[in-house]
Write an enzyme that holds these catalytic residues in place. Structure first.
Site, PDB file in Angstrom:
ATOM      1  N   ASN A 125       5.012   5.798  -1.771  1.00 41.53           N
ATOM      2  CA  ASN A 125       3.664   5.231  -1.858  1.00 41.53           C
ATOM      3  C   ASN A 125       2.641   6.184  -2.455  1.00 41.53           C
ATOM      4  OD1 ASN A 125       4.612   6.172   0.824  1.00 41.53           O
ATOM      5  ND2 ASN A 125       2.451   6.150   1.343  1.00 41.53           N
ATOM      6  N   ALA A 147       3.751  -8.274   2.454  1.00 38.17           N
ATOM      7  CA  ALA A 147       3.132  -9.277   1.581  1.00 38.17           C
ATOM      8  C   ALA A 147       1.932  -8.743   0.800  1.00 38.17           C
ATOM      9  CB  ALA A 147       2.704 -10.479   2.426  1.00 38.17           C
ATOM     10  N   HIS A 148       1.117  -7.910   1.465  1.00 45.93           N
ATOM     11  CA  HIS A 148      -0.157  -7.549   0.812  1.00 45.93           C
ATOM     12  C   HIS A 148      -0.004  -6.546  -0.325  1.00 45.93           C
ATOM     13  CE1 HIS A 148      -1.345  -3.587   2.789  1.00 45.93           C
ATOM     14  NE2 HIS A 148      -0.355  -3.953   3.564  1.00 45.93           N
ATOM     15  N   CYS A 197      -3.109   5.082   4.737  1.00 49.59           N
ATOM     16  CA  CYS A 197      -3.023   5.077   6.202  1.00 49.59           C
ATOM     17  C   CYS A 197      -3.648   6.321   6.805  1.00 49.59           C
ATOM     18  CB  CYS A 197      -1.564   4.987   6.646  1.00 49.59           C
ATOM     19  SG  CYS A 197      -0.773   3.522   5.983  1.00 49.59           S
TER      20      CYS A 197
END
Ligand code: PLP
Length: 388
Positions: free
Chosen positions: A151, A200-201, A327
């Protein structure tokens, strides 16, 4: 608000129009998907259509897709010693994971801390396969968790190679494909994944929906995370998020259709961005530049640049970027990913992530480069407080 350019797609993607439409249509449904009446059956049909679309995106069977509340929850569900196969009912003894996994994997799921082992990566951030081989040799019935793409850096892991080693050692492989799916090919069988996590996002659906996908019904998770009404074939109780699941299905369909053409468009824009980044300031270092990366991600730093200050400077210029993982934004924490890659702490503190998505255009990239030009000249002049 003045025009802005969004470059934080790895934190979350803009929902696709098709996903919004699917969510709107689902909102109009009255029924609970577990009810037997027509209203209930209509809601159930929406979920099952979405399940087919999500399965197709990763070349799985719909019956092997389990919807969850997030990628984080899917990781938590997957990471348990209690995974049974037809040949092996005994619990998995240890969890092996790479040192660059997302926080939701690094937390170790439902394994005891002492039964979790982090494996090193090389200076490009790719799992050291020799270290994996050594760890597998001394671990009976291991569960290995390896992300498909990182990420922060976008670096793609050698998942297929790791899967062959894991399976030869009698282990199972969980793949966190949250950042990869919709951006690179992601076929469960080709990867050799026994379990795979989606969110999903990150693909243009809504926040708060994820899925855990299994290779086949030979994989059985014997301890569900949430027990109750038996939804998701007993693996995830709680009335389904019909709206979010409907949008997930629609986003999955678009992602599958857009496929390689969208990835090529993204790559061309990202190349433009990185060429400009370096041309404006030779101080710019792009992490993982020498290995295969997602087509949409650039993590860069420059000597003397502080990430928090740079993110604010970009923001004031109408550009949304992030410092490391979303995050951990809010709390200023050095990136564990760059630390694992052996990047020096001062450079790590300056890392800024720029991630592109389906609505990014060339003029967004130009706006970004304009802001970078100002920041880079302030950096070299030691002005504007961006110098460390
Ligand atoms: N795994 C990876 C690699 C991620 O990047 C993220 C989110 O950033 C997650 C898992 C968690 O997904 P979610 O936001 O749906 O909980």
């Amino acid at each position: 608000m003045a025009e802005r350019s969004y470059f934080d797609w790895n934190a979350t993607a803009l929902p696709r129009a098709e996903a919004r439409q699917a969510a709107e249509a689902a909102l109009a449904l009255a029924g609970n998907p577990s009810s037997v009446h027509a209203e209930g059956r209509a809601a159930r049909a929406v979920i099952e259509r979405a399940r087919e679309a999500v399965a197709a995106l990763v070349a799985a069977r719909p019956g092997d897709v389990f919807f969850t509340s997030s990628g984080t929850e899917a990781n938590m569900l997957a990471l348990t010693p209690a995974i049974e196969t037809a040949d092996e009912k005994r619990p998995r003894s240890r969890l092996l994971l790479s040192a660059v996994e997302h926080a939701s994997v690094r937390a170790g799921g439902r394994f005891a801390r002492e039964a979790t082992e982090e494996l090193p990566v090389d200076t490009d951030g790719r799992l050291n396969l020799a270290a994996l081989t050594v760890a597998l040799a001394k671990t009976p019935r291991p569960l290995v968790s390896l992300m498909l793409a990182n990420n922060e850096t976008g670096v793609i892991q050698p998942v297929t190679e790791a899967a062959a080693l894991v399976h030869a050692a009698g282990g199972l492989l969980h793949v966190d494909a949250v950042q990869a799916v919709g951006r690179i090919a992601c076929d469960m069988d080709v990867l050799g994944a026994d379990l795979l996590t989606l969110s999903a996002h990150k693909i243009g659906g809504l926040k708060g929906v994820g899925a855990l996908v299994r290779r086949s019904d030979d994989i059985h998770i014997a301890d569900p995370l949430i027990r109750g009404g038996g939804q998701e074939r007993g693996l995830r109780a709680g009335t389904e998020n019909v709206t979010g699941i409907a949008a997930f299905g629609a986003a999955a369909m678009v992602a599958r259709r857009a496929g390689a053409a969208e990835a090529a468009r993204m790559l061309a824009l990202r190349d433009l961005l990185e060429t400009g980044l370096r041309a404006i300031s030779p101080l710019a270092v792009v992490f993982g530049a020498g290995v295969e990366r997602l087509p949409n991600t650039t993590l860069f730093a420059a000597d003397g640049m502080k990430a928090e200050t740079a993110v604010i400077a970009f923001d004031l210029d109408g550009i949304a970027v992030s410092s490391g993982a979303a995050c951990s934004s809010g709390k200023v924490q050095p990136s564990h990913v760059l630390a694992a890659m052996g990047v020096s702490p001062p450079l790590t503190r300056g890392a800024v992530r720029v991630s592109l998505g389906w609505s990014t255009t060339e003029s967004d990239v130009e706006r970004f480069l304009g802001a970078w030009r100002k920041l880079a000249s302030a950096l070299s002049n030691g002005r504007r407080g961006v110098a460390a």
